[in-house]
Scaffold this motif. Structure first.
Motif, PDB file in Angstrom:
ATOM      1  N   GLY A  83      43.886  45.164  50.348  1.00 54.72           N
ATOM      2  CA  GLY A  83      43.255  44.372  51.396  1.00 54.72           C
ATOM      3  C   GLY A  83      42.516  43.160  50.848  1.00 54.72           C
ATOM      4  N   ILE A  84      41.801  43.344  49.729  1.00 56.56           N
ATOM      5  CA  ILE A  84      41.077  42.183  49.199  1.00 56.56           C
ATOM      6  C   ILE A  84      42.029  41.173  48.560  1.00 56.56           C
ATOM      7  N   GLN A  85      43.229  41.604  48.234  1.00 59.75           N
ATOM      8  CA  GLN A  85      44.223  40.657  47.724  1.00 59.75           C
ATOM      9  C   GLN A  85      44.885  39.867  48.853  1.00 59.75           C
ATOM     10  N   LEU A  90      38.429  39.830  53.717  1.00 51.44           N
ATOM     11  CA  LEU A  90      38.017  40.798  52.702  1.00 51.44           C
ATOM     12  C   LEU A  90      37.884  40.144  51.331  1.00 51.44           C
ATOM     13  N   SER A  91      38.812  39.241  51.011  1.00 53.33           N
ATOM     14  CA  SER A  91      38.774  38.619  49.680  1.00 53.33           C
ATOM     15  C   SER A  91      37.545  37.737  49.505  1.00 53.33           C
ATOM     16  N   SER A 101      39.807  39.441  37.720  1.00 49.30           N
ATOM     17  CA  SER A 101      39.485  39.459  39.146  1.00 49.30           C
ATOM     18  C   SER A 101      40.342  40.486  39.888  1.00 49.30           C
ATOM     19  N   CYS A 102      39.701  41.227  40.761  1.00 46.91           N
ATOM     20  CA  CYS A 102      40.422  42.206  41.577  1.00 46.91           C
ATOM     21  C   CYS A 102      41.264  41.544  42.666  1.00 46.91           C
ATOM     22  N   THR A 103      41.015  40.274  42.941  1.00 46.65           N
ATOM     23  CA  THR A 103      41.802  39.570  43.955  1.00 46.65           C
ATOM     24  C   THR A 103      43.037  38.914  43.341  1.00 46.65           C
ATOM     25  N   PHE A 112      54.638  40.326  49.428  1.00 44.47           N
ATOM     26  CA  PHE A 112      53.672  41.351  49.822  1.00 44.47           C
ATOM     27  C   PHE A 112      53.551  42.513  48.833  1.00 44.47           C
ATOM     28  N   ILE A 113      54.463  42.638  47.910  1.00 41.71           N
ATOM     29  CA  ILE A 113      54.425  43.775  46.985  1.00 41.71           C
ATOM     30  C   ILE A 113      53.627  43.380  45.745  1.00 41.71           C
ATOM     31  N   THR A 114      52.420  43.954  45.641  1.00 43.31           N
ATOM     32  CA  THR A 114      51.556  43.743  44.487  1.00 43.31           C
ATOM     33  C   THR A 114      51.371  45.086  43.777  1.00 43.31           C
ATOM     34  N   ILE A 115      50.684  45.078  42.663  1.00 46.37           N
ATOM     35  CA  ILE A 115      50.466  46.327  41.935  1.00 46.37           C
ATOM     36  C   ILE A 115      49.674  47.337  42.775  1.00 46.37           C
TER      37      ILE A 115
END
Length: 143
Positions: A83-85, A90-91, A101-103, A112-115
């Motif tokens: 969500g923060i990405q 949220l970011s 950075s977590c973002t 849309f596919i991130t880790i």
């Protein structure tokens, strides 16, 4: 333990093993430094491999309780991290996460596919499978 429960245990274990191997691939082979939230997700994913591996060997469907708990918490972290990405509101309020950075998004396949999305997918598979195992094993004969 029925064959169906054995297969479900193996499916959950395979998802956790694949997620663990994937996280190690990204950090050790691709040299992607994990952010703080990625570390928390690993803390909940890595033990599932051991717990479910032992459950398969011992033929113990009750271990699904532990995998459900670990995957539920880990999945919640992954969902927030994703969500923060991907969500601006949220970011903007995301906490500062150490050096990395977590973002940040090392990968963004198909937009849309991130880790964290990959981790969330594995946690969902493990959680749902664990719940089904627990429900199936209540009425199943034991050896």
């Amino acid at each position: 333990m029925t064959k169906k429960i054995e297969n479900l245990l193996f499916l959950a274990w395979a998802a956790s093993f694949t997620a663990t191997a994937g996280s190690l691939y990204f950090s050790e082979i691709r040299d992607f430094d994990p952010c703080e939230m990625c570390w928390y997700q690993r803390i909940f994913m890595y033990p599932i491999v051991i717990v479910l591996g032992a459950a398969i060997i011992r033929k113990d469907p009750k271990a699904a309780l532990y995998s459900a708990l670990l995957s539920g918490i880990g999945g919640s972290i992954s969902l927030y991290h994703y969500g923060i990405q991907k969500l601006d509101f949220l970011s903007e309020s995301a906490p500062a996460c150490g050096v990395v950075s977590c973002t940040g998004q090392y990968i963004n396949w198909l937009g849309f596919i991130t880790i964290p999305f990959l981790a969330l997918t594995a946690f969902i598979i493990i959680f749902i499978t664990s719940i089904v195992i627990l429900k199936q094993s209540k009425g199943a004969p034991t050896k």
